[in-house]
Design an enzyme around this catalytic site. Structure first.
Site, mmCIF file in Angstrom:
data_model
loop_
_atom_site.group_PDB
_atom_site.id
_atom_site.type_symbol
_atom_site.label_atom_id
_atom_site.label_comp_id
_atom_site.label_asym_id
_atom_site.label_seq_id
_atom_site.Cartn_x
_atom_site.Cartn_y
_atom_site.Cartn_z
ATOM 1 N N LYS A 24 0.838 -1.103 0.102
ATOM 2 C CA LYS A 24 0.062 0.167 0.027
ATOM 3 C C LYS A 24 0.825 0.982 -0.139
ATOM 4 O O LYS A 24 0.408 2.324 -0.358
ATOM 5 C CB LYS A 24 -0.762 0.081 1.335
ATOM 6 N N GLU B 49 7.754 2.348 -5.826
ATOM 7 C CA GLU B 49 7.709 2.045 -4.373
ATOM 8 C C GLU B 49 8.007 3.547 -3.277
ATOM 9 O O GLU B 49 8.354 4.076 -3.782
ATOM 10 C CB GLU B 49 9.021 1.161 -4.105
ATOM 11 N N ASP C 45 14.488 -1.013 1.784
ATOM 12 C CA ASP C 45 15.043 -0.994 3.045
ATOM 13 C C ASP C 45 16.108 -2.371 2.975
ATOM 14 O O ASP C 45 17.206 -2.285 2.441
ATOM 15 C CB ASP C 45 13.960 -1.136 4.271
ATOM 16 N N LYS D 157 16.673 3.460 1.844
ATOM 17 C CA LYS D 157 17.343 3.120 3.261
ATOM 18 C C LYS D 157 18.396 2.224 3.003
ATOM 19 O O LYS D 157 18.098 1.035 3.098
ATOM 20 C CB LYS D 157 16.421 2.855 4.469
ATOM 21 N N PHE E 203 12.671 5.289 11.799
ATOM 22 C CA PHE E 203 11.425 4.495 11.476
ATOM 23 C C PHE E 203 10.723 5.877 10.870
ATOM 24 O O PHE E 203 10.564 6.597 11.681
ATOM 25 C CB PHE E 203 10.929 4.249 12.547
ATOM 26 N N VAL E 204 10.216 5.826 9.465
ATOM 27 C CA VAL E 204 9.722 6.956 8.975
ATOM 28 C C VAL E 204 8.319 6.455 8.621
ATOM 29 O O VAL E 204 7.920 5.479 8.286
ATOM 30 C CB VAL E 204 10.316 7.439 7.702
ATOM 31 N N ARG F 150 -0.489 6.919 7.209
ATOM 32 C CA ARG F 150 -0.438 6.858 5.842
ATOM 33 C C ARG F 150 -0.755 8.264 5.175
ATOM 34 O O ARG F 150 -0.333 8.543 4.107
ATOM 35 C CB ARG F 150 -1.175 5.765 5.253
HETATM 36 C C1 PRP Z 1 7.177 -1.737 2.855
HETATM 37 C C2 PRP Z 1 7.348 -0.878 1.815
HETATM 38 C C3 PRP Z 1 8.222 -1.835 0.690
HETATM 39 C C4 PRP Z 1 8.677 -2.665 1.857
HETATM 40 C C5 PRP Z 1 10.245 -2.425 1.703
HETATM 41 O O1 PRP Z 1 5.936 -2.264 2.752
HETATM 42 O O2 PRP Z 1 6.280 -0.586 1.203
HETATM 43 O O3 PRP Z 1 7.199 -2.445 0.071
HETATM 44 O O4 PRP Z 1 8.246 -2.368 2.812
HETATM 45 O O5 PRP Z 1 10.942 -3.006 2.782
HETATM 46 P P1 PRP Z 1 12.045 -4.084 2.470
HETATM 47 O O6 PRP Z 1 13.087 -3.303 1.357
HETATM 48 O O7 PRP Z 1 12.670 -4.466 3.682
HETATM 49 O O8 PRP Z 1 11.545 -5.272 1.931
HETATM 50 P P2 PRP Z 1 5.066 -3.346 3.875
HETATM 51 O O9 PRP Z 1 5.485 -4.567 4.067
HETATM 52 O O10 PRP Z 1 5.362 -2.400 5.131
HETATM 53 O O11 PRP Z 1 3.831 -3.181 3.480
HETATM 54 P P3 PRP Z 1 2.600 -1.689 2.976
HETATM 55 O O12 PRP Z 1 3.327 -1.096 1.857
HETATM 56 O O13 PRP Z 1 1.496 -2.153 2.811
HETATM 57 O O14 PRP Z 1 3.009 -0.756 4.167
#
Ligand code: PRP
Length: 180
Positions: free
Chosen positions: A44, A100, A104, A132, A153-154, A166
């Site tokens: 999302k 994206e 991270d 990141k 943590f952002v 969000r």
């Molecule tokens: C978050 C973000 C990326 C992912 C990045 O998604 O939107 O898709 O984490 O992290 P990584 O590089 O460590 O894999 P999340 O799983 O929090 O879902 P969301 O987008 O629905 O919040």
């Protein structure tokens, strides 16, 4: 009144985000001049960045969505990427730009790239608002980066804290409890 927002320091203001979206949109428009661009937004977290970015792209753009999740309500990656919803459209032969909110560990994007490559697009490029790089587990090629950030943590502008915040129009850093 939004109580959660009181515990935030602004890292990137709406003005900074708007300006960077404009720059990225201009760069992408130049790089793909004469081509159609198929944008895939990873839900999302990317929804707000996507909406601002595509309005700055001067090309024939089509848009599709895909849901991935690996964090759940936690602040550390589970290490397991889950597809919560698939694309609606085929990507074979298309120039794909994946959008994206943040990269991270890289696990999510690595999983997605491997998945998308099997669908035979003409090309794939990645655009992330936030990079990141301090905690990268797997190297992923990123063509467009909005901002490089430290290991904090952002939240806001699409990024959540256990699904809240969000909707904030800026990116904030959660202040430690002792600092409040
Ligand atoms: C978050 C973000 C990326 C992912 C990045 O998604 O939107 O898709 O984490 O992290 P990584 O590089 O460590 O894999 P999340 O799983 O929090 O879902 P969301 O987008 O629905 O919040």
């Amino acid at each position: 009144m939004i109580k959660r927002a009181q515990k935030l320091d602004v890292l990137l203001s709406k003005e900074q985000l708007d300006q960077r979206c404009q720059q990225l949109g201009t760069q992408i428009s130049e790089d793909y001049r004469g081509e159609e661009l198929h944008v895939i937004a990873v839900l999302k977290g990317s929804f707000m960045f996507l909406a601002d970015l595509v309005r700055q792209i001067d090309l024939d753009v089509s848009i599709d969505f895909l849901g991935l999740s690996s964090y759940g309500s936690r602040r550390e990656t589970s290490g397991v990427v889950r597809m919560t919803s698939d694309l609606a459209l085929p990507i074979e032969g298309r120039h794909v730009l994946v959008v994206e909110d943040i990269i991270d560990s890289g696990l999510t994007m690595n999983y997605l790239l491997e998945n998308l490559k099997t669908r035979r697009p003409a090309s794939i490029a990645i655009c992330t608002l936030l990079n990141k790089g301090t905690n990268r587990h797997i190297d992923v090629p990123i063509e467009y980066v909005g901002f490089d950030i430290d290991d904090e943590f952002v939240i806001g502008y699409g990024l959540d804290d256990a699904e809240f915040s969000r909707h904030l129009p800026y990116i904030g850093v959660v202040r430690q409890e002792s600092e409040t």
